[in-house]
Design an enzyme around this catalytic site. Structure first.
Site, PDB file in Angstrom:
ATOM      1  N   TYR A  57       0.839  -1.193   0.000  1.00 28.67           N
ATOM      2  CA  TYR A  57       0.000   0.000   0.000  1.00 28.67           C
ATOM      3  C   TYR A  57       0.879   1.251   0.000  1.00 28.67           C
ATOM      4  CZ  TYR A  57      -3.830  -3.128   1.426  1.00 28.67           C
ATOM      5  OH  TYR A  57      -4.764  -4.136   1.497  1.00 28.67           O
ATOM      6  N   PRO A 207     -16.277  -3.995   2.663  1.00 23.98           N
ATOM      7  CA  PRO A 207     -17.657  -4.054   3.145  1.00 23.98           C
ATOM      8  C   PRO A 207     -18.540  -2.952   2.569  1.00 23.98           C
ATOM      9  CG  PRO A 207     -16.246  -3.137   4.841  1.00 23.98           C
ATOM     10  CD  PRO A 207     -15.334  -3.644   3.751  1.00 23.98           C
ATOM     11  N   LEU A 208     -17.907  -1.870   2.097  1.00 21.79           N
ATOM     12  CA  LEU A 208     -18.655  -0.774   1.471  1.00 21.79           C
ATOM     13  C   LEU A 208     -18.484  -0.785  -0.051  1.00 21.79           C
ATOM     14  CD1 LEU A 208     -17.881   2.121   3.992  1.00 21.79           C
ATOM     15  CD2 LEU A 208     -19.891   0.636   3.895  1.00 21.79           C
ATOM     16  N   GLY A 211     -16.667   2.114  -1.600  1.00 21.21           N
ATOM     17  CA  GLY A 211     -17.408   3.378  -1.617  1.00 21.21           C
ATOM     18  C   GLY A 211     -18.771   3.302  -2.246  1.00 21.21           C
ATOM     19  N   GLY A 215     -23.522   5.257  -1.188  1.00 24.37           N
ATOM     20  CA  GLY A 215     -24.556   5.939  -1.954  1.00 24.37           C
ATOM     21  C   GLY A 215     -24.112   7.237  -2.586  1.00 24.37           C
TER      22      GLY A 215
END
Length: 312
Positions: A57, A207-208, A211, A215
């Site tokens: 990273y 988990p999102l 992004g 929403g």
């Protein structure tokens, strides 16, 4: 903040962790180091005790930033890092790069140097393809590192069920990191039940959906050059998932944002130990952490979710 056991390791982790990929600065658009440090500091203030990073990273930059946050409270933070991809971006069918334990241990020691610590709580094999020579090298290296007390638990970051089974030969696997979300429920088919049965801890990345499940994206969203999402708007699946996100938005309320619903969903699975959404700012961290205190999913929530994104 609520806490869970990381499988059979005996390590207690916050159910919301901090994913430190974005703060590396080379894959998620512009990010400022000062903001990244404030975001991590805010996470710790709110009870987060699990930070996940990797040597690749930002070519090590993420680890150096994590070091600044943990240095005066190392024993309070569960640090996870990953090795195996640094200088390893290639066709997995080519000859293995990490084919000897010594190479893996050398990469591990470089992570120790950047993190300014003498141990890593959870160390992952970051190579998600099942190359037998590399897998065996990792298994040997991990065994040595655990015996020396330089790692507390070892794992693999993969979505390949066969790889998980191979790596767990002789019950060698403590933790699995995998992609799981409202928009990607494949792990429910094999890996999550297997981990639950075997007592293997589960760290959920994505988990999102990078992004999507906040929403905030639309058909007109543009991602900058260098962002791993740069080409998303030109992909058919992107438009399809935007439609699913819109339908899932019907389940939000003043008590629960879409992102918090998404985090509560992955935490609803009994195999899951911790979810690691990323956060570039303290405000994003606060939204993520609040999911731990939001209402649990009810049967009606699950029923409506199944209508939009059926389980695997």
């Amino acid at each position: 903040m609520h806490y869970r056991q990381l499988g059979r390791t005996g390590i207690e982790v916050s159910e919301i962790g901090f994913g430190a990929w974005a703060i590396g600065g080379d894959a998620w658009g512009p990010v400022e180091d000062a903001a990244s440090i404030r975001a991590m500091e805010r996470a710790l203030e709110l009870g987060v005790n699990f930070i996940d990073t990797a040597d690749v990273y930002g070519n090590g930059h993420s680890e150096t930033l994590v070091a600044q946050v943990i240095k005066n409270r190392r024993d309070q933070i569960v640090v996870a890092s990953k090795g195996g991809l640094m200088g390893h971006h290639r066709d997995p069918n080519q000859e293995p790069v990490y084919d000897r334990p010594e190479k893996i241990i050398a990469a591990f020691e470089e992570s120790l140097r950047r993190l300014q610590t003498d141990y890593i709580d959870v160390y992952f094999d970051h190579i998600w393809w099942n190359n037998p020579r590399e897998t065996e090298a990792f298994l040997t290296a991990f065994d040595r590192l655990k015996q020396e007390g330089r790692v507390r638990a070892v794992g693999v970051s993969t979505d390949d069920f066969e790889y998980v089974q191979h790596f767990n030969h002789g019950a060698a696997l403590d933790v699995v990191q995998l992609d799981y979300s409202l928009l990607n429920r494949k792990a429910e088919q094999h890996i999550l039940p297997y981990c639950l049965e075997q007592g293997i801890g589960v760290v959920v990345r994505g988990p999102l959906r990078m992004g999507m499940l906040t929403g905030k994206f639309t058909a007109g969203t543009e991602f900058p050059e260098g962002d791993v999402r740069h080409n998303w708007p030109r992909e058919d699946w992107y438009q399809a998932q935007l439609g699913q996100v819109q339908q899932l938005s019907a389940l939000t309320s003043q008590e629960r944002s879409l992102g918090q619903l998404a985090l509560r969903f992955v935490l609803n699975h009994p195999a899951v130990s911790v979810a690691i959404p990323g956060g570039k700012t303290p405000e994003q961290v606060e939204q993520n952490v609040e999911a731990s205190a939001r209402p649990l999913l009810e049967e009606e929530d699950i029923r409506q979710i199944e209508q939009v994104t059926p389980g695997a």
